[in-house]
Design a protein around this motif. Structure first.
Motif, PDB file in Angstrom:
ATOM      1  N   LYS A 280       0.841  -1.196   0.000  1.00 47.39           N
ATOM      2  CA  LYS A 280       0.000   0.000   0.000  1.00 47.39           C
ATOM      3  C   LYS A 280       0.880   1.251   0.000  1.00 47.39           C
ATOM      4  O   LYS A 280       1.861   1.350   0.753  1.00 47.39           O
ATOM      5  CB  LYS A 280      -0.908   0.009   1.228  1.00 47.39           C
ATOM      6  N   ILE A 281       0.532   2.188  -0.854  1.00 42.55           N
ATOM      7  CA  ILE A 281       1.272   3.445  -0.929  1.00 42.55           C
ATOM      8  C   ILE A 281       0.293   4.608  -0.918  1.00 42.55           C
ATOM      9  O   ILE A 281      -0.881   4.462  -1.262  1.00 42.55           O
ATOM     10  CB  ILE A 281       2.144   3.525  -2.200  1.00 42.55           C
ATOM     11  N   ASN A 282       0.797   5.772  -0.509  1.00 44.28           N
ATOM     12  CA  ASN A 282       0.011   6.999  -0.593  1.00 44.28           C
ATOM     13  C   ASN A 282       0.395   7.690  -1.900  1.00 44.28           C
ATOM     14  O   ASN A 282       1.426   8.348  -1.994  1.00 44.28           O
ATOM     15  CB  ASN A 282       0.301   7.904   0.607  1.00 44.28           C
ATOM     16  N   LEU A 283      -0.435   7.486  -2.913  1.00 44.87           N
ATOM     17  CA  LEU A 283      -0.159   8.019  -4.239  1.00 44.87           C
ATOM     18  C   LEU A 283      -0.651   9.459  -4.332  1.00 44.87           C
ATOM     19  O   LEU A 283      -1.783   9.770  -3.964  1.00 44.87           O
ATOM     20  CB  LEU A 283      -0.858   7.160  -5.294  1.00 44.87           C
ATOM     21  N   VAL A 284       0.228  10.336  -4.832  1.00 47.98           N
ATOM     22  CA  VAL A 284      -0.144  11.733  -5.074  1.00 47.98           C
ATOM     23  C   VAL A 284       0.185  12.051  -6.525  1.00 47.98           C
ATOM     24  O   VAL A 284       1.320  11.846  -6.980  1.00 47.98           O
ATOM     25  CB  VAL A 284       0.612  12.698  -4.135  1.00 47.98           C
ATOM     26  N   LEU A 285      -0.808  12.533  -7.255  1.00 49.05           N
ATOM     27  CA  LEU A 285      -0.652  12.864  -8.671  1.00 49.05           C
ATOM     28  C   LEU A 285      -1.017  14.322  -8.919  1.00 49.05           C
ATOM     29  O   LEU A 285      -1.871  14.894  -8.222  1.00 49.05           O
ATOM     30  CB  LEU A 285      -1.575  11.995  -9.541  1.00 49.05           C
ATOM     31  N   LYS A 286      -0.373  14.886  -9.929  1.00 47.59           N
ATOM     32  CA  LYS A 286      -0.832  16.160 -10.472  1.00 47.59           C
ATOM     33  C   LYS A 286      -1.460  15.834 -11.823  1.00 47.59           C
ATOM     34  O   LYS A 286      -0.787  15.294 -12.721  1.00 47.59           O
ATOM     35  CB  LYS A 286       0.327  17.144 -10.638  1.00 47.59           C
ATOM     36  N   VAL A 287      -2.749  16.120 -11.957  1.00 51.30           N
ATOM     37  CA  VAL A 287      -3.507  15.682 -13.131  1.00 51.30           C
ATOM     38  C   VAL A 287      -4.154  16.885 -13.793  1.00 51.30           C
ATOM     39  O   VAL A 287      -4.684  17.782 -13.112  1.00 51.30           O
ATOM     40  CB  VAL A 287      -4.607  14.671 -12.727  1.00 51.30           C
ATOM     41  N   GLN A 288      -4.111  16.894 -15.138  1.00 47.93           N
ATOM     42  CA  GLN A 288      -4.770  17.964 -15.861  1.00 47.93           C
ATOM     43  C   GLN A 288      -6.265  17.983 -15.559  1.00 47.93           C
ATOM     44  O   GLN A 288      -6.896  16.938 -15.385  1.00 47.93           O
ATOM     45  CB  GLN A 288      -4.537  17.811 -17.363  1.00 47.93           C
ATOM     46  N   LYS A 289      -6.823  19.167 -15.520  1.00 49.70           N
ATOM     47  CA  LYS A 289      -8.214  19.378 -15.091  1.00 49.70           C
ATOM     48  C   LYS A 289      -9.198  18.461 -15.815  1.00 49.70           C
ATOM     49  O   LYS A 289     -10.006  17.776 -15.177  1.00 49.70           O
ATOM     50  CB  LYS A 289      -8.571  20.841 -15.321  1.00 49.70           C
ATOM     51  N   TYR A 290      -9.139  18.443 -17.143  1.00 54.97           N
ATOM     52  CA  TYR A 290     -10.141  17.679 -17.891  1.00 54.97           C
ATOM     53  C   TYR A 290      -9.876  16.178 -17.820  1.00 54.97           C
ATOM     54  O   TYR A 290     -10.808  15.375 -17.823  1.00 54.97           O
ATOM     55  CB  TYR A 290     -10.185  18.168 -19.344  1.00 54.97           C
ATOM     56  N   ALA A 291      -8.614  15.790 -17.719  1.00 52.06           N
ATOM     57  CA  ALA A 291      -8.286  14.370 -17.572  1.00 52.06           C
ATOM     58  C   ALA A 291      -8.711  13.844 -16.208  1.00 52.06           C
ATOM     59  O   ALA A 291      -8.963  12.648 -16.025  1.00 52.06           O
ATOM     60  CB  ALA A 291      -6.789  14.148 -17.766  1.00 52.06           C
ATOM     61  N   CYS A 292      -8.811  14.749 -15.263  1.00 55.66           N
ATOM     62  CA  CYS A 292      -9.170  14.362 -13.892  1.00 55.66           C
ATOM     63  C   CYS A 292     -10.659  14.039 -13.761  1.00 55.66           C
ATOM     64  O   CYS A 292     -11.068  13.385 -12.801  1.00 55.66           O
ATOM     65  CB  CYS A 292      -8.794  15.503 -12.942  1.00 55.66           C
ATOM     66  N   GLN A 293     -11.440  14.461 -14.741  1.00 59.71           N
ATOM     67  CA  GLN A 293     -12.883  14.312 -14.615  1.00 59.71           C
ATOM     68  C   GLN A 293     -13.306  12.860 -14.396  1.00 59.71           C
ATOM     69  O   GLN A 293     -14.192  12.568 -13.595  1.00 59.71           O
ATOM     70  CB  GLN A 293     -13.579  14.866 -15.863  1.00 59.71           C
ATOM     71  N   HIS A 294     -12.658  11.907 -15.106  1.00 55.78           N
ATOM     72  CA  HIS A 294     -13.083  10.511 -14.969  1.00 55.78           C
ATOM     73  C   HIS A 294     -12.741   9.937 -13.607  1.00 55.78           C
ATOM     74  O   HIS A 294     -13.312   8.939 -13.185  1.00 55.78           O
ATOM     75  CB  HIS A 294     -12.479   9.647 -16.094  1.00 55.78           C
ATOM     76  N   LEU A 295     -11.807  10.588 -12.878  1.00 58.24           N
ATOM     77  CA  LEU A 295     -11.476  10.100 -11.533  1.00 58.24           C
ATOM     78  C   LEU A 295     -12.554  10.482 -10.513  1.00 58.24           C
ATOM     79  O   LEU A 295     -12.631   9.886  -9.442  1.00 58.24           O
ATOM     80  CB  LEU A 295     -10.118  10.635 -11.092  1.00 58.24           C
ATOM     81  N   TYR A 296     -13.373  11.467 -10.834  1.00 55.16           N
ATOM     82  CA  TYR A 296     -14.542  11.734 -10.002  1.00 55.16           C
ATOM     83  C   TYR A 296     -15.540  10.589 -10.142  1.00 55.16           C
ATOM     84  O   TYR A 296     -16.204  10.199  -9.174  1.00 55.16           O
ATOM     85  CB  TYR A 296     -15.219  13.044 -10.419  1.00 55.16           C
ATOM     86  N   GLU A 297     -15.627  10.059 -11.362  1.00 54.51           N
ATOM     87  CA  GLU A 297     -16.589   8.990 -11.641  1.00 54.51           C
ATOM     88  C   GLU A 297     -16.051   7.622 -11.239  1.00 54.51           C
ATOM     89  O   GLU A 297     -16.806   6.761 -10.790  1.00 54.51           O
ATOM     90  CB  GLU A 297     -16.916   8.985 -13.136  1.00 54.51           C
ATOM     91  N   ARG A 298     -14.747   7.432 -11.413  1.00 55.24           N
ATOM     92  CA  ARG A 298     -14.116   6.138 -11.124  1.00 55.24           C
ATOM     93  C   ARG A 298     -12.896   6.373 -10.242  1.00 55.24           C
ATOM     94  O   ARG A 298     -11.765   6.384 -10.722  1.00 55.24           O
ATOM     95  CB  ARG A 298     -13.723   5.450 -12.428  1.00 55.24           C
ATOM     96  N   PRO A 299     -13.107   6.577  -8.952  1.00 52.62           N
ATOM     97  CA  PRO A 299     -11.991   6.918  -8.058  1.00 52.62           C
ATOM     98  C   PRO A 299     -10.977   5.784  -7.930  1.00 52.62           C
ATOM     99  O   PRO A 299     -11.295   4.612  -8.115  1.00 52.62           O
ATOM    100  CB  PRO A 299     -12.689   7.192  -6.719  1.00 52.62           C
ATOM    101  N   LEU A 300      -9.756   6.167  -7.599  1.00 53.42           N
ATOM    102  CA  LEU A 300      -8.669   5.204  -7.412  1.00 53.42           C
ATOM    103  C   LEU A 300      -8.821   4.420  -6.115  1.00 53.42           C
ATOM    104  O   LEU A 300      -8.334   3.294  -6.001  1.00 53.42           O
ATOM    105  CB  LEU A 300      -7.313   5.921  -7.419  1.00 53.42           C
ATOM    106  N   GLN A 315      -4.828  18.155  -7.923  1.00 56.19           N
ATOM    107  CA  GLN A 315      -4.010  17.187  -7.182  1.00 56.19           C
ATOM    108  C   GLN A 315      -4.907  16.052  -6.701  1.00 56.19           C
ATOM    109  O   GLN A 315      -5.958  16.282  -6.110  1.00 56.19           O
ATOM    110  CB  GLN A 315      -3.308  17.833  -5.989  1.00 56.19           C
ATOM    111  N   VAL A 316      -4.478  14.820  -6.972  1.00 53.95           N
ATOM    112  CA  VAL A 316      -5.229  13.631  -6.583  1.00 53.95           C
ATOM    113  C   VAL A 316      -4.381  12.828  -5.609  1.00 53.95           C
ATOM    114  O   VAL A 316      -3.216  12.525  -5.888  1.00 53.95           O
ATOM    115  CB  VAL A 316      -5.567  12.757  -7.810  1.00 53.95           C
ATOM    116  N   SER A 317      -4.952  12.477  -4.474  1.00 54.47           N
ATOM    117  CA  SER A 317      -4.267  11.626  -3.502  1.00 54.47           C
ATOM    118  C   SER A 317      -5.151  10.426  -3.187  1.00 54.47           C
ATOM    119  O   SER A 317      -6.377  10.563  -3.071  1.00 54.47           O
ATOM    120  CB  SER A 317      -3.936  12.397  -2.223  1.00 54.47           C
TER     121      SER A 317
END
Length: 364
Positions: A280-300, A315-317
């Protein structure tokens, strides 16, 4: 055959016993007189019992119509037709089963056949095919007119970019047998980097489905140990398509393989069922605004958090397992995201990207 004359039972029991005693083909159809041989034997009450038999047949036919939507109890001449001068005969449609049949049941078997059967041994696939033949014959019109039945015309599964490998049905059959009977398994395994398959013994534990690949989870043969971590070191996953031969050994797997810590769910929690470090890791990403949209729908992960950096970046953690599949996804997102933490994972992704760039440059 019933242990006693059917007429001696209560009505509900009589109907069930009558259903069991009726023949399953038109050639064997029986008359009321023939049915009476098993239905009643009281000569003093023969007329009443025969009338009860007629009523029970009518009642059984009504149940099949009301509950199963089936004309399974067949009368010759047909129900409702005048039988004056004729001997009515009765039989059960041979395709009928008293199993509860509804649209959800049929849909389940249809989906099992369409999406799962290729992973099953040939004998299992044949059983599914036979079951579907029976279900379709019984309730074809009703099912296809139902909401779930109509869904079949609006569903399709697109294949993966990389097609599923061919699986040996004999190998699958042996794996299933070993798993169900808790027996050891001798396999010939073709490693990708070896010229010839290597023979090895396995304590099989279960099958893992990852995308369109199937893996056998198991353990190398070893003696029991008080420390579970020592035994976990012997865990292995084998791609089923690389098993060229599998033979069930008539020798039970050791009791320790059945410990709670070695269930498939536990092995998954411990990160043993996927390739990579699986910690298990604490993942932190910097993601472009529009590319990040699908992570709202399908979270990590369930603890994923997304915060705004500026108009362009988010920023996505998330707490995730560091698997090969995760790294593959991060590489595929490389033009849209950057790994911030952990630094070790960032270095791995950077190395893979630089290797890819070099390949493309060399190809020019």
């Amino acid at each position: 055959m019933p242990a006693h004359q059917i007429a001696s039972y209560t009505k509900s029991a009589r109907l069930f016993a009558l259903y069991q005693s009726l023949p399953r083909s038109e050639a064997d159809a029986v008359s009321l007189t023939e049915l009476m041989q098993n239905y009643g034997d009281n000569d003093d009450n023969y007329t009443n019992e025969r009338k009860n038999l007629e009523n029970d047949l009518i009642g059984l036919n009504q149940i099949f119509n009301d509950i199963f939507y089936s004309d399974a109890l067949i009368r010759v001449p047909a129900w409702g037709k005048n039988i004056s001068g004729k001997t009515a005969r009765f039989y059960i449609d041979p395709s009928f089963s008293i199993d509860v049949i509804n649209e959800q049941t049929v849909f389940f078997w249809e989906m099992l056949d369409k999406y799962t059967a290729n992973y099953l041994p040939v004998s299992f696939k044949q059983e599914i095919a036979d079951k579907l033949t029976q279900l379709r014959r019984q309730d074809k019109d009703d099912f296809h007119q139902s909401p779930l039945g109509q869904w079949q015309d609006h569903l399709i599964t697109l294949p993966s970019i990389v097609q599923a490998p061919t699986l040996d049905s004999d190998v699958l059959e042996s794996i299933h047998q070993a798993l169900l009977q808790n027996r050891q398994l001798r396999i010939s395994y073709q490693n990708k980097w070896e010229e010839k398959p290597v023979q090895r013994m396995v304590y099989p534990k279960g099958l893992i489905f990852i995308d369109n690949m199937v893996y056998l989870a198991g353990f190398n043969p070893t003696d029991d140990h008080i420390n579970d971590d020592v035994l976990l070191e012997e865990h292995r996953n084998f791609a089923v398509n690389r098993i060229t031969e599998a033979v069930v050994i008539d020798k039970p797997i050791p009791d320790w393989v059945g410990r709670d810590i070695f269930t498939l769910d536990s092995l998954q929690e411990l990160g043993k069922l996927e390739f990579g470090k699986n910690i298990k890791i604490n993942l932190v990403l910097k993601v472009q605004k529009y590319a990040c949209q699908h992570l709202y729908e399908r979270p990590l992960s369930i603890d994923q958090k997304i915060t705004i950096i500026d108009d362009t970046w988010r920023q996505v953690s998330a707490t995730v397992a560091n698997t090969t599949r995760l790294q593959d996804w991060l590489v595929s997102m490389s033009q849209l995201s950057v790994v911030i933490e952990p630094l070790e994972l960032k270095a791995v992704i950077l190395e893979r990207l630089e290797s890819g760039v070099q390949l493309y440059k060399t190809d020019e």
